[in-house]
Every structure is written in C-alpha cells, then in structure tokens.
Design a protein around this motif. Structure first.
Motif, PDB file in Angstrom:
ATOM      1  N   THR A 116     -37.854  27.302 -99.247  1.00 34.62           N
ATOM      2  CA  THR A 116     -38.221  27.410-100.656  1.00 34.62           C
ATOM      3  C   THR A 116     -39.715  27.178-100.831  1.00 34.62           C
ATOM      4  OG1 THR A 116     -36.028  26.629-101.326  1.00 34.62           O
ATOM      5  CG2 THR A 116     -37.750  26.555-102.986  1.00 34.62           C
ATOM      6  N   ALA A 117     -40.260  26.185-100.115  1.00 35.69           N
ATOM      7  CA  ALA A 117     -41.698  25.927-100.188  1.00 35.69           C
ATOM      8  C   ALA A 117     -42.497  27.109 -99.658  1.00 35.69           C
ATOM      9  CB  ALA A 117     -42.035  24.660 -99.400  1.00 35.69           C
ATOM     10  N   ILE A 140     -35.318  23.298 -98.150  1.00 32.40           N
ATOM     11  CA  ILE A 140     -36.559  22.870 -98.775  1.00 32.40           C
ATOM     12  C   ILE A 140     -37.766  23.628 -98.220  1.00 32.40           C
ATOM     13  CG2 ILE A 140     -38.192  20.948 -98.907  1.00 32.40           C
ATOM     14  CD1 ILE A 140     -36.064  20.777-100.971  1.00 32.40           C
ATOM     15  N   LEU A 141     -37.847  23.750 -96.895  1.00 30.37           N
ATOM     16  CA  LEU A 141     -39.019  24.392 -96.299  1.00 30.37           C
ATOM     17  C   LEU A 141     -39.061  25.891 -96.577  1.00 30.37           C
ATOM     18  CD1 LEU A 141     -39.099  22.485 -92.890  1.00 30.37           C
ATOM     19  CD2 LEU A 141     -40.652  22.200 -94.837  1.00 30.37           C
ATOM     20  N   PHE A 146     -42.853  30.093-101.978  1.00 24.45           N
ATOM     21  CA  PHE A 146     -43.876  29.984-103.013  1.00 24.45           C
ATOM     22  C   PHE A 146     -45.144  30.722-102.595  1.00 24.45           C
ATOM     23  CE2 PHE A 146     -47.157  27.726-105.482  1.00 24.45           C
ATOM     24  CZ  PHE A 146     -46.591  27.808-106.741  1.00 24.45           C
ATOM     25  N   PHE A 176     -37.912  21.888-107.197  1.00 23.66           N
ATOM     26  CA  PHE A 176     -38.439  20.708-106.521  1.00 23.66           C
ATOM     27  C   PHE A 176     -38.310  19.459-107.389  1.00 23.66           C
ATOM     28  CE2 PHE A 176     -40.781  23.953-104.058  1.00 23.66           C
ATOM     29  CZ  PHE A 176     -40.423  23.523-102.789  1.00 23.66           C
TER      30      PHE A 176
END
Length: 306
Positions: free
Chosen positions: A291-292, A288-289, A295, A28
């Motif tokens: 990967t988020a 991105i989403l 988490f 990020f």
C-alpha cells in the motif's frame, strides 16, 4: 466495445496526487489507531473481528453496493472475463514464484493473487473515470470477491472443495445483488439502510485488525513481505496491461482493468492468514508495504493511462 465511451475527463494534472492522498491516507490512519490501541495494552480479539467481517460486514457491503448499480449484461460480462484472466495469471505466476523461492504457497499466494480492489480500487476508479468507471470496477470486483472468499481458505488449508461455496455468505450476497441489479428490483428502503450500516463496518474493522497485528511485528518479518509486496505491484501492472491488450480493451475499460489489477495486497489476505495461522506478521507487512509503495506507483500509472 461500443457500450462505453472513451475518455477520462475527471482527473488531469496535479489533482491525481491529491486524490491518491485522500484515498490512501485514511487507510494508514485507521491502521495507526489499531496500532496505538494494541501498544497501549487494550484487548482486541482479531479472530472474532475477522469472523464478523467475513460473515456479516463483507456480504452486506457487496449487497449494498451492487444492488444499486446500473450496468448492462454485455459490459458486465466483458469485464468479468478480464478479471478472470487476470486472476488466473496471478495464480499461475504467484504459484511458480513461491515454489521457485521455496516459500509457503498457502501463506503468501492469496496476497499475490488478490489485490485491494474494494476499499482502494473502487474509489480510485470512481475519481479517475467517473460513474462509468465505478460500474466497470464493480464488475471486476464481483469475481475477485467470489474467488477471495472461496479460494483463500483453500490455499491456506491445502484442501480443494467446492462445498465451501454454499457456506460462504458473500456468495449468497453476490447472487442476490446480481438478481436485483439485472431485474431492476430495488431493496426496500428500510432493508437497504440496515444493509448499508452493516456493510460500513467492514473496512474500519479490517484496518484496525491490521494495525493491532503490526504492533507486534518484528523487523525480520519484513524481508519476505517487502519483496513480495513489490512483486504484487509489478506483476499486477504487467498482467493488467497484457489482458487489456489481449481483449482489445480501450478507453475506460482499459484504464479500470489496469488499475484494478495493479492494486496492493488485499487486507483480507491478512485476516485469512490470522485465521489459519499462516505467517500473519509477514502477510501484514505485505499489505502495508504494498500500500505504501502504491502511493508512489499509482500516480505514475495514472499518468500513463490518462
């Protein structure tokens, strides 16, 4: 499979969350640098950077990593088979879903098929399962990389041709790396250092390119990306467990196959979307989403596997 010892001594308890933070947060951060760079009005040629990564950075990274690995042919073959079955399931499931919801297959299928098994999957498997886990993860990554660089352009263009194989630099890098690995032949030190330096540029450039794209992302483009990001993680986890059960994998092999399959969308999917003008904003949001979301999902998955 007697060639691998079971057990996961490297990670237990709350340390899992700290390691995930150390792996995902840098992703990020570098993307944020690209985002701010674009927002401040600085120029950034995404197409040129993408070509540099695909034709130079990725082949050097693969050659540098694989040529220094030590793994037996039986172990390598078993995990490559698992990787092949996982990717076949991703392809069939992703294609059927996109056709059912009437979304462009050429744009979104690479994101559903290819997970981030390189810059996220490899270090995670190393931290979780040690050097043995890294060797197995590289075996999974080998086939994933070949398919990524040969099939993704064909998904985008709709033209299937094996003529792309000899024109793909990463294929030659993989062939050379495997020859060196199985014959025990090291690269000359001067060449190894040069390859290492060139390969090191790949991940930062990919993430900077992603951040630059996100600087112009519109809110409406997040809808499809968010849904497909969740599909990628859910499908990846389910397929990983299914393939591991089908092949009778246990211990470290099972853990690595499941983790590698459950990775978020590969950043390279975005670069191909930019190159072939296939909904790059939506694909960027998938990266991105997913990967988020990973988490949150990866700690839960590790809790099950450990």
């Amino acid at each position: 499979m007697p060639y691998l010892r079971p057990g996961f001594p490297e990670l237990r308890g709350p340390g899992v969350f700290h390691i995930l933070l150390n792996i995902i947060a840098p992703v990020f951060l570098i993307g944020l640098v690209g985002f701010v760079w674009a927002r401040r009005g600085h120029s950034f040629d995404t197409n040129q950077v993408g070509a540099l990564v695909v034709n130079l950075g990725a082949p050097c990274m693969v050659l540098d990593t694989l040529s220094s690995m030590e793994i037996g042919p039986s172990a390598f073959g078993a995990i490559v088979l698992a990787s092949a079955l996982c990717h076949a399931a991703f392809f069939l499931g992703g294609w059927a879903l996109l056709r059912a919801i009437r979304q462009p297959v050429g744009a979104y299928l690479p994101g559903l098929v290819f997970g981030n098994t390189g810059n996220l999957g490899l270090p995670l498997c190393l931290f979780a399962f040690g050097e043995v886990g890294l060797s197995i993860a590289m075996s999974y990554f080998v086939l994933s990389t070949i398919l990524l660089f040969t099939l993704s352009p064909q998904f985008a263009t709709g033209k299937v041709s094996l003529a792309v194989l000899p024109k793909t630099p990463v294929v030659w890098a993989l062939a050379l790396a495997l020859a060196l690995m199985f014959t025990g032949t090291p690269l000359p030190e001067w060449l190894k250092r040069a390859v290492h330096l060139l390969g090191g540029m790949m991940i930062p450039l990919m993430l900077l390119s992603l951040g630059v794209s996100l600087a112009g992302l519109k809110l409406h483009s997040l809808k499809v990306g968010a849904a497909l990001a969740a599909v990628r993680l859910g499908m990846g986890t389910a397929v990983g467990f299914a393939v591991a059960a089908l092949l009778g994998l246990e211990g470290v092999e099972r853990g690595v196959v499941v983790l590698s399959s459950a990775m978020p969308v590969a950043v390279f999917s975005y670069l191909f979307a930019v190159r072939y003008r296939r909904q790059p904003d939506e694909v960027a949001s998938m990266v991105i989403l997913s990967t988020a979301l990973s988490f949150l999902t990866l700690p839960l998955l590790l809790a099950v596997l450990l």
